[in-house]
Every structure is written in structure tokens, then in C-alpha cells.
Design an enzyme around this catalytic site. Structure first.
Site, PDB file in Angstrom:
ATOM      1  CE  LYS A   5      -0.976   0.694   5.073  1.00 48.01           C
ATOM      2  NZ  LYS A   5      -2.075   0.961   5.813  1.00 48.01           N
TER       3      LYS A   5
ATOM      4  CE  LYS B 289      18.661  -2.821  14.939  1.00 53.76           C
ATOM      5  NZ  LYS B 289      17.409  -2.226  15.009  1.00 53.76           N
TER       6      LYS B 289
ATOM      7  CB  SER C  34       2.846  -5.417  13.729  1.00 52.53           C
ATOM      8  OG  SER C  34       4.301  -5.155  13.911  1.00 52.53           O
TER       9      SER C  34
ATOM     10  N   GLY D 191       7.942   1.773  28.378  1.00 53.86           N
ATOM     11  CA  GLY D 191       8.296   0.320  27.842  1.00 53.86           C
ATOM     12  C   GLY D 191       9.714   0.025  27.820  1.00 53.86           C
ATOM     13  N   GLY D 192      10.119  -0.723  28.664  1.00 51.35           N
ATOM     14  CA  GLY D 192      11.695  -1.274  28.488  1.00 51.35           C
ATOM     15  C   GLY D 192      11.845  -2.599  27.601  1.00 51.35           C
TER      16      GLY D 192
ATOM     17  CB  ILE E 159      11.037  -0.780  20.315  1.00 54.05           C
ATOM     18  CG1 ILE E 159      10.894  -1.859  19.249  1.00 54.05           C
ATOM     19  CG2 ILE E 159      10.877   0.692  19.534  1.00 54.05           C
ATOM     20  CD1 ILE E 159       9.115  -1.880  18.612  1.00 54.05           C
TER      21      ILE E 159
ATOM     22  CG  ASP F  10       5.193  -8.300  13.184  1.00 50.55           C
ATOM     23  OD1 ASP F  10       5.920  -9.416  13.238  1.00 50.55           O
ATOM     24  OD2 ASP F  10       5.755  -7.278  13.009  1.00 50.55           O
TER      25      ASP F  10
ATOM     26  CG  HIS G 237      43.621 -16.373  21.434  1.00 45.21           C
ATOM     27  ND1 HIS G 237      43.001 -16.010  22.393  1.00 45.21           N
ATOM     28  CD2 HIS G 237      44.941 -15.906  21.472  1.00 45.21           C
ATOM     29  CE1 HIS G 237      43.928 -15.342  23.121  1.00 45.21           C
ATOM     30  NE2 HIS G 237      44.774 -15.183  22.695  1.00 45.21           N
TER      31      HIS G 237
END
EC number: 1.8.1.4
Length: 466
Positions: A33, A50, A145, A180-181, A184, A312, A444
Site C-alpha cells: 500500500k 540500526k 504490525s 516500555g523497557g 524498541i 507479525d 584467538h
């Protein structure tokens, strides 16, 4: 026009489903859409966040860490508008890449709102009001979502915002309140904290990243607090009000006391909800549960056998990589193949710094399931590679079955663990034991040595470097 498969939605699940179906010889159409392909992830989610995380991380390093590496610079400054411009360019390049994939795989792209006319016909309503109908033997719903909110919060998308608006602000907030933790909230909170905002995170649960292993949440909160973020867990938000450019948030703590927070921006990041509006599911009788998720079976089929749903809009974690895998599974299933997906092995990642990576069961889940397990843990501080780079925060924890030694879960906080967690996922896909992982020679010095050491700690309790 008739197609073997019509995909509604061009996010990671939708466009990957379309590409895989085309690779398997199917005639495919995809409906989007918006004017750009890629869905939430590429346009207002994973990719732009990011980009800002990386830009802000470079700035933060210049301010706080260059000196310890012997690099002297005049006091660094940043041009926030350039950061936003760079983010937009990254998004444009990435979404352009999706358009290239559609062309390469001969997938017909339709711009407009897709809605069901019946089980095999989809109407595409374009922005100019015109419409057309196309036919598909199979239809995949991949509409994703949108940000969720709380019923009493009025999102004005200027000062009281969601993640979408947080990715295109014209200024860095002075005082950012994050409700909200979860992933996001922490990622976007990190972006602005690094750029000088005073960030307060309010979380209803008793810990941040509530679905993750408890030790991971504790370590991440400790590190982010050290970076300047403040946390208020076990706080239930009761009201959010705007007066001019000031936002007031009132919450109740676990003692029942009212706590007031003020800031110039409030980011509401209380999760996301399935987006199915306008699809016309009721026309064809596709079942939706009480959470708004489309009901599916193990093959991601809805109750209408030729209609599938992925990502989602269905049950499970709302992750781009989960949607991608489901897109592949559906395309292959329709083509007559026998694909599989192991939901236990879908990694969870938080792109703060240090990063978080997790796969498999948490300790809390193992305890609740009464599974006897053993745990091995190794600190990033004990690694030569971590000391060399200065990234000494975090640890790797390996959980294994007490009797069989099979790895049941791996949880990490540290540098580059967003990539490192896949070592654990591969091992678990092949049902490796902690001993198997401990006996693999790791390069290593690398961060990956922490995985080897944690696996050895789980296997015989004797890591070599701690």
C-alpha cells in the site's frame, strides 16, 4: 490477471515469500500500500534504527573512548540532521534493493491497499481511488504490525510519539521519557542518550526486556545505567499529558505511590499489534483471535486452506527474521516441499551496546518446566579480545541438560553478540552438547572464545581462562 501466489505486504516476510515462490517456479504478485517496498522493518523499523544506533555509537565512542586509545581530537560535535539524512539514504538504498529483487525474480508489484473480494480474488485500491482485481490460487497475508499504545494515551506524533516518529525527529530531546523497557524502547533510548538526552525508562514489569533471561536483563540494565539511562521498573503508567512542549507522565510504583516524570518528548514503546485493517478478512471468514492475530495451523494456513498468514499478524515473536523464515516455509509448502521451522531456535537480539543475543530456553522457563539443567557462565572481561577493544561488559551463559549435556539455551551480553548468537543457534539446530561446543577450536583472540568457555563451564565446570 491470475497468479499462483498473491502476497499482501512487502515487508521481510512478504518479499522473501515472493522471492522464494518465484524461485520455485510460481507466478507471483505482491501488493504494497505504500510507495516503497520493505514494510516496517526496512522503512521505519530495523534498518533505520540500526543506522541511528551506529551513528550515535560512533559519536559516543569519540566523546568517551577515543582518549583511552590514544586518539586526541577536539571536542566532538554532531549534526543531527545529517544523521537523519544518512539514515534516510540507508533506507532508500535498502528498499531499492527490494525493488531490484522483484524485477530480477519477475514478480509483479502492485501499489495500493489489498483487500479480499473472496478467497481467490484481491481488490487493489490505489491512492487515486481507482482499483483493479487480481486472482490468486494461493494468497499470503504479510501485512505486519503497527505500534501499540495504552488506551488512555493520546499519541499526537509530535511530542507523544511512537518508534516511527522517534526515527525522524528534527532535534535531540532534552528529557526523553520512554514508556516500555523492551527492545524498541531500549534501542531508541540508547540513540538519544548517547547524543545527550536525559533518558528515563518506565517499565511495568519488574525487569527490562521482560521476556528475556533474568540475568541478561539485570546485566543490561546495569550497563545502560552506567551509560546514563535511568530505569523505573515495576511502575504502571496511569496518565500522559502534554502542556505546550512539556510532557507529564504519572505512574504508580510497586508500593502504590504516585511518581511524576516530566520531559519534552515521550516515546510510547509498549509493543506492537497485528495490522489487518482493510483486508476484508470478514468477507472470506478468516478467523482472528482475541489478540487480533490471524489463526493458523502448523503450515501457517488459515481456516481457509488456500489463504496463509505469516509474520507479525500471527502468533509468536514479532521479529523480521521470524517473518522471513515463515515466508520461506509457506512458499515451499505451497510448492509441495516439506519445510520446517523450529520456533525455539529463533534468536532474540537487542542492538544496544553492548548487544544482547539469546536463543532457546531461559533459566526461568527451565525452572517452570521442571527441567534439570546446569549453567556455565563466562565473563567478557576475561577475554583478551574484549580487553583489547575495551568492550569488557557482559557475559555468555550456556544452559545444558543435566543428564544429556544437550544445550537448551544460550544467553549473551557483549560486543557483537548479535552476530555471535548464531553460533549457538547452529549448535542447537544439530542438538549439540555443551561438550561439543567446548571442544571446537575457536580463533584467538575473538569474542567467540567466550562461547567456548561458557560451554566448558556448563559441561565440566572448569573454564580455562577464569
Amino acid at each position: 490477471m491470475k497468479y499462483d501466489i498473491i502476497v499482501i505486504g512487502s515487508g521481510p516476510g512478504g518479499y522473501i515469500a515472493a522471492v522464494r515462490a518465484s524461485q520455485l517456479g510460481k507466478k507471483v504478485a505482491i501488493i504494497e500500500k505504500y510507495s516503497t517496498l520493505g514494510g516496517t522493518c526496512l522503512n521505519v523499523g530495523c534498518i533505520p534504527s540500526k543506522a541511528l544506533l551506529d551513528s550515535s555509537h560512533h559519536y559516543y565512542d569519540a566523546v568517551y573512548h577515543f582518549e583511552e586509545h590514544g586518539i586526541s581530537v577536539s571536542k566532538p560535535s554532531f549534526d543531527f540532521s545529517k544523521m537523519i539524512e544518512r539514515k534516510a539514504n540507508v533506507v532508500e538504498t535498502t528498499t531499492g534493493g527490494i525493488k531490484y529483487l522483484m524485477d530480477k525474480n519477475k514478480i509483479d508489484v502492485f501499489e495500493g491497499l489489498g483487500s479480499f473480494e473472496d478467497a481467490t480474488h484481491v481488490k487493489i485500491t490505489k491512492n487515486d481511488g481507482s482499483s483493479e482485481v487480481i486472482e490468486g490460487t494461493n494468497i499470503i497475508i504479510a501485512t505486519g504490525s503497527k505500534p501499540a499504545s495504552l488506551p488512555f494515551i493520546k499519541l499526537d506524533k509530535e511530542r507523544i510519539i511512537t518508534s516511527t516518529e522517534a526515527l525522524k525527529l528534527s532535534e535531540v530531546p532534552k528529557n526523553l521519557i520512554v514508556i516500555g523497557g523492551g527492545v524498541i524502547g531500549l534501542e531508541l533510548g540508547s540513540v538519544y542518550a548517547r547524543l545527550g538526552a536525559d533518558v528515563k525508562v518506565i517499565e511495568y514489569a519488574p525487569k527490562i526486556t521482560p521476556t528475556m533471561d533474568g540475568e541478561i536483563s539485570k546485566e543490561l540494565q546495569k550497563v545502560l545505567k552506567k551509560q546514563g539511562m535511568d530505569f523505573f521498573v515495576s511502575h504502571g503508567v496511569k496518565s500522559v499529558e502534554r502542556n505546550g512542549n512539556e510532557i507529564t507522565v504519572k505512574a504508580t510504583n510497586k508500593k502504590g505511590e504516585e511518581v511524576t516524570f516530566t520531559g519534552d518528548y515521550c516515546l510510547v514503546s509498549v509493543g506492537r499489534k497485528p495490522y489487518t485493517e482493510g483486508l476484508g478478512l470478514e468477507k472470506v471468514g478468516v478467523k482472528v483471535n482475541e489478540k487480533g492475530q490471524i489463526e493458523i495451523n502448523n503450515h501457517l494456513q488459515t481456516n481457509i486452506s488456500n489463504i496463509y498468514a505469516i509474520g507479525d499478524v500471527v502468533k509468536g515473536a514479532m521479529l523480521a527474521h521470524k517473518a522471513e523464515e515463515e515466508g520461506v516455509v509457506v512458499a515451499e509448502f505451497i510448492a509441495g516441499e516439506k519445510p520446517h521451522i523450529d520456533y525455539n531456535l529463533i534468536p532474540g537480539i537487542v542492538y544496544t551496546w553492548p548487544e544482547v543475543g539469546a536463543v532457546g530456553k531461559t533459566e526461568e522457563e527451565l525452572i517452570a518446566s521442571k527441567i534439570d539443567y546446569k549453567a556455565g557462565k563466562f565473563s567478557m572481561r576475561a577475554l583478551g579480545r574484549s580487553r583489547a577493544s575495551g568492550d569488557v561488559d557482559g557475559f555468555v551463559k550456556v544452559l545444558a541438560d543435566k543428564k544429556t549435556d544437550e544445550i537448551l539455551g544460550v544467553h549473551m551480553v557483549g560486543a557483537r553478540v548479535a552476530d555471535l548468537i548464531m553460533e549457538a543457534a547452529v549448535a542447537m539446530e544439530f542438538r549439540a552438547s555443551a561438550e561439543d561446543l567446548a571442544r571446537i577450536c575457536h580463533g584467538h583472540p575473538t569474542y567467540s572464545e567466550a562461547v567456548k568457555e561458557a560451554a566448558k563451564a556448563a559441561w565440566d565446570g572448569k573454564p580455562l581462562n577464569s
